[in-house]
Design a protein around this motif. Structure first.
Motif, PDB file in Angstrom:
ATOM      1  N   GLU A  51       0.881  -1.169   0.000  1.00  0.00           N
ATOM      2  CA  GLU A  51       0.000   0.000   0.000  1.00  0.00           C
ATOM      3  C   GLU A  51       0.913   1.211   0.000  1.00  0.00           C
ATOM      4  O   GLU A  51       1.859   1.285   0.776  1.00  0.00           O
ATOM      5  N   SER A  74       1.271   5.649  -0.316  1.00  0.00           N
ATOM      6  CA  SER A  74       0.591   6.940  -0.210  1.00  0.00           C
ATOM      7  C   SER A  74       1.618   8.050  -0.358  1.00  0.00           C
ATOM      8  O   SER A  74       2.766   7.918   0.053  1.00  0.00           O
ATOM      9  N   SER A  75       1.189   9.119  -0.993  1.00  0.00           N
ATOM     10  CA  SER A  75       1.974  10.343  -1.098  1.00  0.00           C
ATOM     11  C   SER A  75       1.165  11.437  -0.432  1.00  0.00           C
ATOM     12  O   SER A  75      -0.014  11.618  -0.744  1.00  0.00           O
ATOM     13  N   ASN A  76       1.776  12.169   0.486  1.00  0.00           N
ATOM     14  CA  ASN A  76       1.083  13.166   1.285  1.00  0.00           C
ATOM     15  C   ASN A  76       1.033  14.513   0.560  1.00  0.00           C
ATOM     16  O   ASN A  76       1.987  15.289   0.609  1.00  0.00           O
ATOM     17  N   GLY A 130      -3.175  14.185  -3.059  1.00  0.00           N
ATOM     18  CA  GLY A 130      -2.271  13.105  -2.678  1.00  0.00           C
ATOM     19  C   GLY A 130      -2.464  11.905  -3.588  1.00  0.00           C
ATOM     20  O   GLY A 130      -3.207  11.957  -4.576  1.00  0.00           O
ATOM     21  N   GLU A 131      -1.802  10.837  -3.254  1.00  0.00           N
ATOM     22  CA  GLU A 131      -1.895   9.612  -4.048  1.00  0.00           C
ATOM     23  C   GLU A 131      -1.982   8.426  -3.095  1.00  0.00           C
ATOM     24  O   GLU A 131      -1.233   8.337  -2.124  1.00  0.00           O
ATOM     25  N   ARG A 132      -2.903   7.523  -3.389  1.00  0.00           N
ATOM     26  CA  ARG A 132      -3.029   6.266  -2.651  1.00  0.00           C
ATOM     27  C   ARG A 132      -3.292   5.179  -3.663  1.00  0.00           C
ATOM     28  O   ARG A 132      -4.144   5.324  -4.536  1.00  0.00           O
ATOM     29  N   SER A 133      -2.562   4.082  -3.540  1.00  0.00           N
ATOM     30  CA  SER A 133      -2.816   2.940  -4.420  1.00  0.00           C
ATOM     31  C   SER A 133      -2.119   1.710  -3.876  1.00  0.00           C
ATOM     32  O   SER A 133      -1.443   1.756  -2.845  1.00  0.00           O
ATOM     33  N   THR A 134      -2.315   0.621  -4.569  1.00  0.00           N
ATOM     34  CA  THR A 134      -1.678  -0.643  -4.226  1.00  0.00           C
ATOM     35  C   THR A 134      -0.732  -1.013  -5.349  1.00  0.00           C
ATOM     36  O   THR A 134      -1.120  -0.985  -6.520  1.00  0.00           O
ATOM     37  N   SER A 148       0.669  -1.012 -10.736  1.00  0.00           N
ATOM     38  CA  SER A 148      -0.200  -0.265  -9.840  1.00  0.00           C
ATOM     39  C   SER A 148      -1.659  -0.571 -10.141  1.00  0.00           C
ATOM     40  O   SER A 148      -2.040  -0.741 -11.302  1.00  0.00           O
ATOM     41  N   TYR A 153       5.277   7.140   1.254  1.00  0.00           N
ATOM     42  CA  TYR A 153       5.344   6.041   2.225  1.00  0.00           C
ATOM     43  C   TYR A 153       4.792   4.773   1.589  1.00  0.00           C
ATOM     44  O   TYR A 153       3.815   4.820   0.828  1.00  0.00           O
TER      45      TYR A 153
END
Length: 164
Positions: A35, A37-39, A54-58, A77, A160
């Motif tokens: 997982e 994430s970019s804040n 931001g960015e969230r993905s798997t 991704s 992260y």
């Protein structure tokens, strides 16, 4: 002379019995599902803080290594893209082109180069090669001269990643 030949023979035999077989598994690479994430709340545009999405993905990552400092592979991704991943100087890099990253005032699209620079980090925030958590930076850079400005548009934000 016989003693030297005997020592060389024993050394070669010991080397063969302790060497890892070709293609053996190692713990040098990054493999698995993560997982990320970019804040965007801590984003900087050309070194000026300005919140961004931001960015969230798997990510599913597969790598092959020939040594701790020579690894390469692929990131897939769930956001619909794939990109190469490799290691250099203790950092992992993922680089991909982002089409239509930004749009100029006249509607002209600008493509960006997104570079993730990451490294494994322990609970204390220091480098830890055995960790399954990574930190670093998500940086996107556009071409100088885009939108009539003689400047490289750039967005940087903290990154992260944790294995799931």
């Amino acid at each position: 002379m016989r003693v030297g030949a005997a020592i060389a023979g024993v050394t070669a035999l010991v080397g063969l019995t302790t060497a890892a077989p070709a293609g053996a598994d190692n713990d040098w690479g990054i493999n698995g599902t993560y997982e990320i994430s970019s804040n965007g709340q801590l984003a900087k545009i050309n070194e000026r803080f300005q919140p961004q999405p931001g960015e969230r993905s798997t990510w599913t990552i597969t790598t092959v290594c020939s040594s701790p400092s020579d690894c390469a592979g692929t990131v897939n991704s769930d956001a619909g893209w794939s990109a190469p991943i490799y290691t250099s100087n203790g950092l992992w890099y993922v680089k991909r082109v982002v089409p239509e990253w930004r749009f100029c005032a006249d509607g002209q699209p600008v493509e960006g180069l997104r570079v993730y620079k990451i490294y494994p980090v322990g609970f204390d925030g220091h480098y830890n090669a055995a960790s399954t958590e990574y930190t670093g930076e998500n940086q996107t850079l556009g071409p100088s001269g885009s939108c009539g400005r003689n400047q490289w548009p750039q967005i940087r934000m903290p990154f992260y990643m944790k294995k799931v």
